[in-house]
Design a protein around this motif. Structure first.
Motif, PDB file in Angstrom:
ATOM      1  N   ALA A   4       0.828  -1.206   0.000  1.00  0.00           N
ATOM      2  CA  ALA A   4       0.000   0.000   0.000  1.00  0.00           C
ATOM      3  C   ALA A   4       0.863   1.256   0.000  1.00  0.00           C
ATOM      4  O   ALA A   4       0.596   2.206  -0.753  1.00  0.00           O
ATOM      5  CB  ALA A   4      -0.930  -0.007   1.206  1.00  0.00           C
ATOM      6  N   ARG A   5       1.887   1.284   0.840  1.00  0.00           N
ATOM      7  CA  ARG A   5       2.759   2.461   0.899  1.00  0.00           C
ATOM      8  C   ARG A   5       3.442   2.709  -0.443  1.00  0.00           C
ATOM      9  O   ARG A   5       3.626   3.866  -0.854  1.00  0.00           O
ATOM     10  CB  ARG A   5       3.818   2.268   1.983  1.00  0.00           C
ATOM     11  N   ALA A   6       3.820   1.640  -1.129  1.00  0.00           N
ATOM     12  CA  ALA A   6       4.545   1.774  -2.388  1.00  0.00           C
ATOM     13  C   ALA A   6       3.620   2.046  -3.570  1.00  0.00           C
ATOM     14  O   ALA A   6       4.070   2.562  -4.602  1.00  0.00           O
ATOM     15  CB  ALA A   6       5.349   0.501  -2.663  1.00  0.00           C
ATOM     16  N   THR A   7       2.346   1.717  -3.432  1.00  0.00           N
ATOM     17  CA  THR A   7       1.440   1.720  -4.577  1.00  0.00           C
ATOM     18  C   THR A   7       0.454   2.876  -4.575  1.00  0.00           C
ATOM     19  O   THR A   7       0.183   3.472  -5.631  1.00  0.00           O
ATOM     20  CB  THR A   7       0.653   0.387  -4.628  1.00  0.00           C
ATOM     21  N   ILE A   8      -0.121   3.189  -3.420  1.00  0.00           N
ATOM     22  CA  ILE A   8      -1.273   4.102  -3.377  1.00  0.00           C
ATOM     23  C   ILE A   8      -0.808   5.551  -3.367  1.00  0.00           C
ATOM     24  O   ILE A   8      -0.066   5.984  -2.470  1.00  0.00           O
ATOM     25  CB  ILE A   8      -2.148   3.803  -2.150  1.00  0.00           C
ATOM     26  N   LYS A   9      -1.261   6.293  -4.348  1.00  0.00           N
ATOM     27  CA  LYS A   9      -0.889   7.699  -4.479  1.00  0.00           C
ATOM     28  C   LYS A   9      -1.637   8.556  -3.468  1.00  0.00           C
ATOM     29  O   LYS A   9      -2.801   8.312  -3.166  1.00  0.00           O
ATOM     30  CB  LYS A   9      -1.191   8.178  -5.904  1.00  0.00           C
ATOM     31  N   ASN A  10      -0.943   9.581  -2.969  1.00  0.00           N
ATOM     32  CA  ASN A  10      -1.536  10.546  -2.039  1.00  0.00           C
ATOM     33  C   ASN A  10      -2.111   9.849  -0.813  1.00  0.00           C
ATOM     34  O   ASN A  10      -3.232  10.136  -0.378  1.00  0.00           O
ATOM     35  CB  ASN A  10      -2.610  11.390  -2.732  1.00  0.00           C
ATOM     36  N   LEU A  11      -1.313   8.920  -0.267  1.00  0.00           N
ATOM     37  CA  LEU A  11      -1.738   8.124   0.883  1.00  0.00           C
ATOM     38  C   LEU A  11      -1.077   8.615   2.156  1.00  0.00           C
ATOM     39  O   LEU A  11       0.132   8.869   2.186  1.00  0.00           O
ATOM     40  CB  LEU A  11      -1.362   6.654   0.664  1.00  0.00           C
TER      41      LEU A  11
END
Length: 304
Positions: free
Chosen positions: A264-271
């Motif tokens: 999730a940290r590596a994939t989701i933008k503006n997280l």
């Protein structure tokens, strides 16, 4: 759309009412709070997973009274929504939920998502990006889960549920998924009245048909591949969408395993990743305030 309304469970707050929307060949039940406005304020939509209902969100819902048009939905076959004669596949759930969003003509939506509700909400968002303004995730089904990070007892129970015949006996006939497994996912035992409310929608083997599908489809070690493909369908949305997103972590947690969190940290933008406090999986019962705070903060990032 049905024009009948009733008072919602008191846990949702004094302004909450219950409604039913006519959707496809059935009805979707939802709890709504306008908090004195005319319904024109931007909607905040709460989606649950298995084997719960909108009832799971009541403590978060009541803390957000007045923040917008609050809408907590019962997935088809769950809570007080209809139980049509369907397979309750992921695609079936998506069809009914899509139709509910359209029936209410919702735009500028803040999605507050848990468990399979996250998968359904994000799948909808990926196909309607212009209708979404913010996303909050708590214990979501968003990627394949590694079995070594799951409790051994759960892995073995999932294998049992996926076995033809044995799964039907465990979930449908003996009601052990809702009656035994579900109550064990809390740090403190649920109050008797609250547990009774969760059990109420599933009095018969036939009524429990929707419950068996989700554990059979849960993507553990990339199996089943069909669920992985279903989740992959919204990965590009997560990777490219500019809308603010918040992911809450919990101790000890359950589905948000180390590998999923890293993904999730590596994939989701503006997280933004924030500490949600103590909880296993049905975290709305145990740590509702951090979720409500995250909704307010994420909406602020979105300009609300």
């Amino acid at each position: 759309m049905s024009d009948t309304t009733t008072q919602a469970h008191p846990g949702f707050g004094v302004t909450a009412i219950a409604r039913d929307a006519e959707v496809l060949d059935s009805t979707i039940h939802y709890v709504e709070s306008l908090a004195g406005d005319d319904g024109s304020r931007d909607p905040i939509v709460f989606l649950h997973g298995n084997p719960t209902s909108s009832f799971l969100w009541r403590h978060v819902f009541s803390r957000l009274e007045g923040q917008g048009r609050l809408l907590a939905v019962d997935l088809i076959g769950f809570g007080d929504s209809g139980k049509p004669d369907i397979d309750y596949s992921l695609e079936d759930h998506q069809r009914y939920l899509d139709a509910w969003f359209d029936a209410l003509a919702l735009t500028d939506v803040t999605l507050v998502l848990q468990d399979y509700g996250a998968a359904f909400g994000l799948h909808w968002a990926s196909r309607h990006p212009d209708r979404v303004r913010a996303v909050v995730l708590a214990e979501p089904v968003i990627a394949a889960i590694e079995s070594e990070a799951l409790p051994e007892a759960f892995v073995s129970t999932r294998a049992l549920v996926r076995t033809p015949g044995d799964g039907e006996k465990f979930v449908l006939d003996d009601n052990r998924f809702v009656g035994e497994l579900f109550p064990g996912f809390f740090l403190q035992p649920l109050a008797d009245d609250d547990l009774a409310e969760y059990l109420r929608p599933f009095p018969t083997p036939e009524s429990r048909k929707p419950v068996i599908v989700f554990p059979r489809q849960l993507p553990v070690d990339a199996d089943p591949a069909s669920t992985v493909a279903y989740l992959d369908a919204f990965t590009e949305y997560l990777r490219t969408s500019d809308v603010p997103k918040t992911l809450l972590t919990y101790e000890p947690g359950f589905l948000l395993t180390p590998k999923v969190l890293k993904w999730a940290r590596a994939t989701i933008k503006n997280l933004e990743v924030v500490d949600g406090g103590a909880g296993i999986h049905f975290v709305q019962e145990e740590s509702p305030e951090p979720i409500a705070d995250a909704v307010v903060a994420t909406r602020a990032r979105a300009g609300f």
